[in-house]
Scaffold this motif. Sequence first.
Motif, PDB file in Angstrom:
ATOM      1  N   LEU A   3      13.872  -2.866  21.477  1.00 33.27           N
ATOM      2  CA  LEU A   3      13.144  -2.890  19.937  1.00 33.27           C
ATOM      3  C   LEU A   3      13.825  -1.666  19.552  1.00 33.27           C
ATOM      4  N   PHE A   4      14.048  -1.826  18.142  1.00 35.71           N
ATOM      5  CA  PHE A   4      14.542  -0.734  17.364  1.00 35.71           C
ATOM      6  C   PHE A   4      13.609  -0.515  16.228  1.00 35.71           C
ATOM      7  N   VAL A   5      13.027   0.638  16.089  1.00 36.74           N
ATOM      8  CA  VAL A   5      12.050   1.052  15.133  1.00 36.74           C
ATOM      9  C   VAL A   5      12.546   2.492  14.384  1.00 36.74           C
ATOM     10  N   GLU A   6      13.448   2.291  13.633  1.00 39.56           N
ATOM     11  CA  GLU A   6      14.062   3.656  13.162  1.00 39.56           C
ATOM     12  C   GLU A   6      13.160   4.754  12.610  1.00 39.56           C
ATOM     13  N   ASP A   7      13.202   6.027  13.094  1.00 38.97           N
ATOM     14  CA  ASP A   7      12.295   7.016  12.423  1.00 38.97           C
ATOM     15  C   ASP A   7      12.891   7.389  11.171  1.00 38.97           C
ATOM     16  N   PRO A   8      12.056   7.143  10.210  1.00 42.00           N
ATOM     17  CA  PRO A   8      12.546   7.447   8.716  1.00 42.00           C
ATOM     18  C   PRO A   8      12.793   9.103   8.533  1.00 42.00           C
ATOM     19  N   PHE A   9      12.357   9.961   9.263  1.00 45.44           N
ATOM     20  CA  PHE A   9      12.383  11.196   9.164  1.00 45.44           C
ATOM     21  C   PHE A   9      13.307  11.819  10.270  1.00 45.44           C
ATOM     22  N   GLU A  10      13.972  11.035  11.187  1.00 45.82           N
ATOM     23  CA  GLU A  10      15.046  11.539  11.892  1.00 45.82           C
ATOM     24  C   GLU A  10      15.965  10.303  12.286  1.00 45.82           C
ATOM     25  N   GLN A  11      16.502   9.920  11.281  1.00 45.30           N
ATOM     26  CA  GLN A  11      17.657   8.786  11.410  1.00 45.30           C
ATOM     27  C   GLN A  11      18.873   9.331  12.236  1.00 45.30           C
ATOM     28  N   PRO A  12      19.212   8.401  13.021  1.00 50.35           N
ATOM     29  CA  PRO A  12      18.927   7.185  13.258  1.00 50.35           C
ATOM     30  C   PRO A  12      17.985   7.037  14.669  1.00 50.35           C
TER      31      PRO A  12
ATOM     32  N   ASN B  20      17.312  13.089   5.407  1.00 54.17           N
ATOM     33  CA  ASN B  20      17.035  13.184   6.724  1.00 54.17           C
ATOM     34  C   ASN B  20      16.303  14.440   7.033  1.00 54.17           C
ATOM     35  N   MET B  21      14.837  14.388   7.526  1.00 55.12           N
ATOM     36  CA  MET B  21      14.071  15.552   7.418  1.00 55.12           C
ATOM     37  C   MET B  21      14.433  16.447   8.332  1.00 55.12           C
ATOM     38  N   VAL B  22      14.495  15.835   9.644  1.00 55.43           N
ATOM     39  CA  VAL B  22      14.987  16.727  10.767  1.00 55.43           C
ATOM     40  C   VAL B  22      16.297  17.462  10.710  1.00 55.43           C
ATOM     41  N   ASP B  23      17.231  16.755  10.171  1.00 56.47           N
ATOM     42  CA  ASP B  23      18.816  17.834   9.723  1.00 56.47           C
ATOM     43  C   ASP B  23      18.305  18.679   8.881  1.00 56.47           C
TER      44      ASP B  23
ATOM     45  N   LEU C 181       0.661  -1.131  -0.023  1.00 57.79           N
ATOM     46  CA  LEU C 181      -0.041   0.031  -0.032  1.00 57.79           C
ATOM     47  C   LEU C 181       0.633   1.182  -0.046  1.00 57.79           C
ATOM     48  N   LEU C 182       2.303   1.250   0.742  1.00 56.01           N
ATOM     49  CA  LEU C 182       3.004   2.426   0.914  1.00 56.01           C
ATOM     50  C   LEU C 182       4.335   2.177   0.383  1.00 56.01           C
ATOM     51  N   PRO C 183       5.118   2.902  -0.362  1.00 55.18           N
ATOM     52  CA  PRO C 183       6.521   2.825  -0.565  1.00 55.18           C
ATOM     53  C   PRO C 183       7.464   2.729   0.734  1.00 55.18           C
ATOM     54  N   PRO C 184       8.481   2.528   0.217  1.00 55.03           N
ATOM     55  CA  PRO C 184       9.496   2.864   1.302  1.00 55.03           C
ATOM     56  C   PRO C 184       9.704   4.462   1.532  1.00 55.03           C
ATOM     57  N   MET C 185      10.009   4.772   2.848  1.00 52.65           N
ATOM     58  CA  MET C 185       9.888   6.098   2.877  1.00 52.65           C
ATOM     59  C   MET C 185      10.901   6.958   2.272  1.00 52.65           C
TER      60      MET C 185
END
Length: 450
Positions: A325-334, A236-239, A225-229
């Motif tokens: 558990l590690f779930v990386e934030d795709p918009f603020e890696q890592p 890196n959006m936050v950067d 339903l969704l592509p890779p972010m």
Amino acid sequence: MSSYGMLEPTIRDILRVISPLGEDWSPRFQIIDELRAVVQSVESLRGATVEPYGSFVSNLFTRWGDLDISIELANGSYIPSAGKKHKQTLLKDLLKALRKRGGWHNLQFVANARVPILKFQSNYLNISCDLSINNLSGQMKSKLLFWINEIDGRFRNMVKEWAKAHGINDSKSGTLNSYCLSSLIIFHFQSYIYYLNASFVFLPPSLRCGSILSFFPLQTCVPALLPPMKEIYPGNMVDDLTGSFCVRAVAERHVEEVCAENITKFISDKSRQRNQSSLSELFISFLAKFSDISLRALEQGICLYTGQWEPIDSNMRWLPKTYALFVEDPFEQPANSARTVSSRQLGRISEVFQTTHHVLISGNQNQHSLIATLVTPQVSQLFARMPANPSGYNSGYIATPRPQMHSPMQAQYQNQHRRVNRRPNDIPVNRSVNSSQGRGQQFWRPRSDK
């Protein structure tokens, strides 16, 4: 009717109960306006603006959802910068002003959190509020979730109420925060292959039933339903939003335009197959996917940026392994959006996924027992008063009234109860704009080439 066949209409009924109505938007707008008045009365916050973010902005909140607020400090046209101690001082000043003005209760100053925060409840309908300083990244992540939701409306209709019912949506107790839950949904919707052998082998014998294989072989969410972010925002959006010399309007516009172009490209791709799965199918496969999450988390992390499970030992950004558990934030890696999850609670989270999956695929459930499994007692009590189910549901998509915010100071957001009428191929983008009066949200709609 089998319990599996009963699950779809039950989920739809639940969505009718928990989806926000017009009267659920209004009090939150009123709280925002009241907070603006309080902020304007604090000398140390002169020129600051009040910006909502979180599930209210991403349109992923339920009727009882909290309200997240960021106080944005004045810094001309540049992105404001403030250290942790300065934020703590400003929140203390605001705490005094809130107590003096009245209209709030259960005020709590969480000074030593990673992001200092002021928690309180409004006397108006007891809506809980979390208030922070200069949380631009939180605002932009909320907008990104809103845009992702526009790709496929089924995204917003999953999981959170179920997680609350089972006590696994509470970061303070070591379980999943709401942003991490949203990340797990995104990951499920973008993933192509589910390696059943791992989860099947390690399931307890009582749950290792043939129906698991019959319902879901090796694949889930095919087609995705969704592509890779990285296909939504390749960076890196936050950067890209960091820096006291970064012009806010330029930085935000860059993020918005990149996301709008890529989302339009994804939606308009005529070669892309459409996933026709129902909400019940998606939910059951979601439960199956993460039933072994406590075992997989020992060696692998979740990377939404690539849309894959990845070995932790081979990713230097994720080391040393000090987390359950590690779930990386795709918009603020890592950054790890699952950093609050404890080892003890991760095992319980996995058990909740397993047990719910087993319940939903068993053959002895009625609507009452399904509701008890999927929602909190508070929501269960509302079903007796729920009107008859209207026709017109799409597969897994419930359209809810969403306010269209036009100008920063438009009185009471006069259009808040109207549906947003738009072409099917238009992508609304919730956008902050500067004005002499402050900042607020607007929607703009880049046209698709389709």
